[in-house]
Scaffold this motif. Structure first.
Motif, PDB file in Angstrom:
ATOM      1  N   ASP A 185       0.807  -1.215   0.000  1.00  0.00           N
ATOM      2  CA  ASP A 185       0.000   0.000   0.000  1.00  0.00           C
ATOM      3  C   ASP A 185       0.844   1.270   0.000  1.00  0.00           C
TER       4      ASP A 185
ATOM      5  N   SER B 144       2.381   4.522  -1.202  1.00  0.00           N
ATOM      6  CA  SER B 144       1.754   5.468  -2.129  1.00  0.00           C
ATOM      7  C   SER B 144       2.618   5.776  -3.338  1.00  0.00           C
ATOM      8  N   ARG B 145       3.918   5.511  -3.233  1.00  0.00           N
ATOM      9  CA  ARG B 145       4.829   5.785  -4.338  1.00  0.00           C
ATOM     10  C   ARG B 145       5.808   4.632  -4.524  1.00  0.00           C
TER      11      ARG B 145
END
Length: 289
Positions: free
Chosen positions: A216, A218-219
């Motif tokens: 999970d 984000s980048r």
């Protein structure tokens, strides 16, 4: 042999000659005597800091008792090493490229590696090694005999032995994705063995850092890819390598390229869990979490 700029080709030639010399049980002085040069010339050659004329290379191969295909491969590598053009990348198209990759890996003082979806080769347990090689057999190379399969597995384990056996100040930094820990390679038993093996490496080696990039996150600036940068302290500039499932080995030695790769690796480290949290996640997944 004159002083020459260190390149991937010259470094690989030097490492190959060092391995062949050791296999033959010869000293650097004996090698120097074979070509009528001082020992420091052999040191420079094996460090990739010298180019060597073909006649000297032939004398060294005679001294080491190298013949047949290996001899032709080294002579071809020597011809590549003598070229003066500056290239940002070098593609190793000669036979036995996997052996030269292992030589480079074993000679690095620092390895920075990112992989997605698979446990990096140096961190693989014996069962995982076998499963990964069996998955590829008959797909990326012709189906092998049992003996050939065992040779491939033995070579992977030997790579680990060469690189991970303490031989001075070295460091290993790995970032891997969470899905590589959760994937089922062969079966649950193999994966449990692999996770336990990985945990043991983290627990027992101060020179090794493993960080996990969570699903999970984000980048991920390296999403879908994998790469490794070999650094050599004061013995040469870094060499970068992008993972390929199929095809020749391509190396990056331009300092601008390897600096970009190391910057990317640093970003991945910042995005991944730290060492302790990564270790806890490995344990959690191992227990079915």
């Amino acid at each position: 042999m004159g002083q020459a700029r260190q390149t991937v080709e010259r470094r690989q030639l030097g490492l190959t000659l060092r391995r062949l010399r050791k296999e033959a049980g010869k000293s650097q002085q004996e090698a120097a005597n074979a070509i009528g040069k001082v020992r420091s010339r052999i040191v420079d050659l094996e460090d990739g800091r010298s180019a060597t004329p073909e006649d000297d290379l032939i004398k060294l191969l005679d001294c080491y008792g190298v013949s047949d295909e290996r001899r032709e491969t080294v002579l071809s590598l020597g011809a590549e090493a003598r070229k003066r053009q500056r290239r940002r990348t070098y593609t190793d198209l000669l036979p036995g490229a996997f052996q030269r990759f292992a030589d480079l890996e074993a000679s690095a003082t620092e390895i920075s590696s990112y992989e997605s979806g698979i446990i990096p080769g140096l961190l693989q347990s014996p069962g995982y090694v076998r499963a990964v090689i069996e998955e590829c057999d008959g797909v990326w190379w012709d189906a092998t005999t049992d003996a050939e399969l065992e040779q491939r597995i033995a070579f992977r384990l030997d790579r680990q032995e060469r690189s991970l056996t303490p031989t001075g100040q070295r460091s290993f930094r790995f970032v891997l994705t969470e899905d590589s820990l959760r994937a089922v390679v062969a079966d649950a038993e193999v994966m449990h063995e692999q996770l336990q093996h990985l945990a043991a490496l983290v627990d027992t080696r101060d020179d090794l850092v493993v960080q996990v990039l969570k699903q999970d996150a984000s980048r991920n600036p390296a999403r879908g890819g994998g790469f490794t940068v070999f650094s050599f302290s004061d013995r040469g500039t870094p060499v970068g390598f992008f993972t390929a499932v199929f095809g020749p080995s391509t190396y990056h030695s331009d300092e601008a390229d390897t600096a970009t790769m190391l910057h990317g690796f640093s970003e991945l480290q910042n995005l991944a869990l730290d060492r302790d949290k990564s270790r806890a996640l490995i344990d959690k997944i191992s227990k079915g979490g």
